[in-house]
Every structure is written in C-alpha cells, then in structure tokens.
Design an enzyme around this catalytic site. Structure first.
Site, short mmCIF file in Angstrom:
data_model
loop_
_atom_site.label_atom_id
_atom_site.label_comp_id
_atom_site.label_asym_id
_atom_site.label_seq_id
_atom_site.Cartn_x
_atom_site.Cartn_y
_atom_site.Cartn_z
CB CYS A 68 -15.80 65.74 49.14
SG CYS A 68 -14.10 65.88 48.86
CB CYS B 264 -24.53 60.55 40.30
SG CYS B 264 -23.40 59.14 40.34
CD GLU C 173 -22.55 73.12 42.33
OE1 GLU C 173 -23.24 74.01 42.79
OE2 GLU C 173 -22.31 72.07 42.94
CB CYS D 252 -12.72 69.40 42.16
SG CYS D 252 -13.89 68.07 42.44
CB CYS E 140 -22.88 57.03 47.45
SG CYS E 140 -22.10 56.16 46.09
CB CYS F 113 -22.73 61.21 47.73
SG CYS F 113 -22.38 62.28 46.33
N1 SAH Z 1 -18.46 59.47 41.58
C1 SAH Z 1 -17.09 59.44 41.84
C2 SAH Z 1 -16.42 60.79 41.88
C3 SAH Z 1 -17.16 61.93 42.56
S1 SAH Z 1 -17.33 61.91 44.31
C4 SAH Z 1 -16.82 58.70 43.14
O1 SAH Z 1 -17.75 58.40 43.85
O2 SAH Z 1 -15.65 58.39 43.40
C5 SAH Z 1 -15.76 62.45 44.95
C6 SAH Z 1 -15.46 61.92 46.35
O3 SAH Z 1 -16.24 62.60 47.36
C7 SAH Z 1 -15.81 60.46 46.50
O4 SAH Z 1 -14.81 59.77 47.20
C8 SAH Z 1 -17.07 60.52 47.30
O5 SAH Z 1 -17.31 59.30 47.92
C9 SAH Z 1 -16.78 61.64 48.25
N2 SAH Z 1 -17.98 62.17 48.91
C10 SAH Z 1 -19.25 62.15 48.48
N3 SAH Z 1 -20.07 62.73 49.38
C11 SAH Z 1 -19.30 63.14 50.41
C12 SAH Z 1 -19.57 63.85 51.62
N4 SAH Z 1 -20.79 64.26 51.94
N5 SAH Z 1 -18.54 64.12 52.45
C13 SAH Z 1 -17.28 63.75 52.11
N6 SAH Z 1 -16.97 63.09 50.97
C14 SAH Z 1 -17.97 62.79 50.12
FE1 SF4 Z 2 -22.29 59.32 42.42
FE2 SF4 Z 2 -21.83 60.59 44.72
FE3 SF4 Z 2 -21.68 57.94 44.65
FE4 SF4 Z 2 -19.78 59.40 43.45
S1 SF4 Z 2 -20.22 59.34 45.65
S2 SF4 Z 2 -20.84 57.60 42.61
S3 SF4 Z 2 -21.03 61.14 42.72
S4 SF4 Z 2 -23.53 59.17 44.28
#
Ligand code: SAH
Ligand code: SF4
Length: 387
Positions: free
Chosen positions: A365, A127, A107, A120, A131, A134
């Site tokens: 995000c 991934c 996406e 974006c 996390c 996420c």
């Molecule tokens: N993997 C990289 C980039 C993609 S995530 C990283 O983790 O930085 C982009 C941003 O969205 C990151 O800061 C991530 O922590 C945040 N993010 C992920 N899940 C989210 C959620 N459910 N609500 C708000 N931010 C989120």
């Molecule tokens: Fe991967 Fe989501 Fe963690 Fe970014 S925030 S490193 S996309 S699992």
C-alpha cells in the site's frame, strides 16, 4: 495498409448498449444485435477471449469484420514482478493520448492468500491529492483511467494467472467458483477512485455483471480518502463495499496527513458513512488507519477512534506504514501497533493488522509509483534523444 491491433480501439470496457451500437455500425441487422452482443460479452468477460477468432459462435465473416476495425487489447504489460511471498505486480502501459505518443504507466497488484486472492487495481495515473504518507501522492495526476483500462486490469491479471473459465485443460467447462484465484477486487491502487467516478462506476458494472466477470459487489471494495459528496452517489449508483482512509481522529492532524480533510472534515465524512446504504453487521465499512510512529498511534488515539465510530457497522484495518524513499514517517513499533489493536479489539471491533505484502517489489500500500515515474523519466530522456 492494415493497422496494427495496438492502434485499433479495444472493445474491452464497452457497455452492452455500446457493443450493440458497434454491431449496428458494422451493418448487423437490428434483430441480431442483441444476440451478437450477448455472445461477444460472454466470450470477452466470462471466457476471456483475446482474439476474435476464438469466438467461434460468431460467423467467420463477422469475426473478420470486427477484427478489421477493433481489437480486444488489454493494457500492455511492461514488467511483471513476483514477490517472494507470491504477490505479483504488473507495470502497465495505457493508450497514449496522442497517436504515436508514449502511453502513461500504472500499476496493478495481485495478493494471494490461503482463502482468497485480492486484486488491487488503479483508477488514475497519479493523484490530485497529496496525502503526506503516500508515495502516489507525490506524483501529480496524469489522467483518469477509462472503463476499459480499469476492467482491463482484472482481465490481464486473469490472463496471467490462468483464472478464466476453462483455463485449465482438464476442466473444459470452467473453473468452479471455489477455485477462482481472484476472489476480491479492491480499488486501492493508484489514484482517488471517486475523482474518476463515472469510469470507475462503469467498470465496476462490467466487473459485477453476473453473466461476465461476475464479482459480487460484496467482494468489490472502493477505498476513498473522503470525497464526501460522492459517497452517497456511489452508494446509489454502484453500492460496492466501502473503505475510508481515515488515518487520524482529530481534524488538526488529518488536515495534515489527508489534506482533503480541510474541505470535508471528519464529522462530515463519518455522517456520509452513517448514511451509506444497506449497512449491517454483514456489510460493514472498513476504516483504514496507517500506523505512523509517534504521529497517530497513541492509546488516546485508539480510544478516540472507537468513540468516533460508535454506531457505524465498521471494521478497522490497521496498516503498518510502508516506507518509500524520502518518506517523512516511520512505521510504529510492533508493540505499539499491538497495544493500539488491543484497545480497538476490546471495543468489539475486529481489527486485523494488514500484513505488508510484496514489500520487496514495492507493491505494498502506498508504495506504488516509483517504477512508473522512473520509467517515464527515462522514457522522456529516450524520447528527447530520438527527436
Ligand atoms: N486514494 C484512495 C485509494 C488508494 S490508497 C485512498 O486514499 O483511499 C489505498 C490505501 O493505502 C489508503 O488507505 C491509503 O491511505 C493507504 N496508504 C497510502 N500510502 C501508504 C503507505 N505508505 N503505507 C501504508 N498505507 C498507505
Ligand atoms: Fe491519493 Fe495516496 Fe491520498 Fe489515496 S492516499 S488519495 S492515492 S495521495
């Protein structure tokens, strides 16, 4: 039998040297290659040509020869959704790994704002990291994106929103810089960009080339969950703006939220940030902090955040948690977010609370995944039914 464009390799994503080799393979004499590559580069990346026939500076014969073996294909758009707030999300199908197979889905999101437009983009399908807040983290890694698939997201977004030089009929010489719609690129879509280092670096070299897509490195931000050993290398080889997904100020909590912290804890991460090249007030690191109710949103956390970042030119980006089905967290209450922001502001950090965009189309995000997984599950079923 002629092969369809879809099956021909795309020239999108090749470096100038690789384009030159392509001309060599087609029998173009050495002294003409440089010029031909420069012409093609200009038409691909400054003007957004989608067909060889548009590139009239190249002879008809050579265009035909190019078109026999190559295409200018971007990732295929499966769906385009437009949110009530103008945010657009594209679900894209990439090249299949095996001929005749189904390509994986990824996406891209475009977020228009009054004074800028942010694209974006994704760097991986899924991934490897997990996390806990996420949505992408619940999808296992399918594969890394290739340079052309990364830069191709920028190109198709420009195609779709009419953002190429000369895209407006009354302005045949090009959109002036000030009218460009996509002004900023953020590597904040699906995936951990530093785990696809070379391809992301090569794609950003194309995106930032001044004779092509021409995004200043000041307007490209790579977001990482904290792959510490790759941060100095990124500084050396790409040196874009950097964003760090911090989300917790104590190792014990960050170990849980951002499990890569077990490998590279907060102190090591912040040391790598301190060493990032050419930081200044004008070039600050963004620290992303997702607001999770009763998890990481206390005043004590805010004070500790300020203490930790002391001495690092930093911006703090407070992100209201975007829920997704089955998520084990809630977004902090608005008053709590404001209280947290106030502590951070008082310490001298601008801390804009990122307003969630495109929530109605699951484009905010951390929400990226659902559609692609749903789609691939139904596709798997369709495939199973037809074989
Ligand atoms: N993997 C990289 C980039 C993609 S995530 C990283 O983790 O930085 C982009 C941003 O969205 C990151 O800061 C991530 O922590 C945040 N993010 C992920 N899940 C989210 C959620 N459910 N609500 C708000 N931010 C989120
Ligand atoms: Fe991967 Fe989501 Fe963690 Fe970014 S925030 S490193 S996309 S699992």
């Amino acid at each position: 039998m002629s092969i369809s464009d879809q099956e021909k390799p795309t020239l999108i994503g090749l470096s100038p040297a690789q384009l030159s080799e392509t001309f060599a393979a087609l029998g173009v004499p050495e002294k003409a290659r440089r010029m031909r590559s420069a012409q093609l580069w200009n038409w691909l990346y400054a003007r957004g040509a989608t067909e060889f026939d548009q590139i009239t500076v190249i002879s008809k014969e050579l265009r035909a020869t190019l078109a026999e073996s190559y295409s200018l294909t971007r990732p295929e758009i499966v769906t385009e959704q437009v949110s009530a707030d103008g945010t657009r999300k594209w679900l894209l199908r990439l090249e299949p790994d095996k001929p005749g197979g189904q390509g994986p889905l990824v996406e891209t999101v475009y977020i228009p704002e009054p004074t800028r437009g942010t694209l974006c983009i994704s760097s991986q399908v899924g991934c490897t990291l997990t996390c806990t807040f996420c949505h992408t983290g619940t999808q296992k890694l399918v594969r890394n994106l290739r340079p052309g698939e990364i830069v191709g997201q920028i190109m198709l977004a420009r195609d779709r929103i009419g953002d190429w030089v000369g895209a407006e009929a009354d302005n045949p010489t090009g959109l002036p810089e000030a009218e460009r719609k996509i002004t900023n690129i953020v590597l904040m879509g699906m995936g951990e960009p530093l785990y696809n280092f070379d391809n992301v670096r090569d794609a950003m070299a194309i995106a930032s080339a001044s004779d092509g897509l021409s995004f200043s490195k000041r307007r490209i931000t790579l977001s990482t969950s904290g792959v510490v050993p790759e941060i100095p290398r990124w500084g050396e080889e790409a040196n874009t703006m950097l964003a760090i997904s911090l989300h917790a100020v104590r190792d014990e909590l960050r170990d849980e939220l951002v499990p890569i912290n077990r490998k590279w804890p907060i102190a090591e991460l912040l040391e790598a940030c301190r060493q990032y090249p050419s930081l200044s007030n004008a070039k600050r690191i963004t620290f992303e902090y997702v607001m999770l109710k009763d998890v990481n949103d206390s005043v004590a956390d805010a004070k500790e955040l300020v203490r930790l970042l002391k001495g690092i030119p930093a911006k703090i980006n407070l992100i209201p948690f975007n829920p997704w089905p089955g998520a084990p967290y809630e977004c902090s209450d608005w008053e709590q977010i404001e209280t947290f922001a106030e502590v951070v502001n008082r310490a001298g950090y601008a801390s804009p609370v990122r307003s969630p965009r495109g929530r109605d189309i699951m484009a905010a995000c951390g929400q990226l995944k659902s559609e692609s997984v749903k789609q691939s599950a139904s596709e798997r079923r369709a495939e199973a039914a037809t074989t």
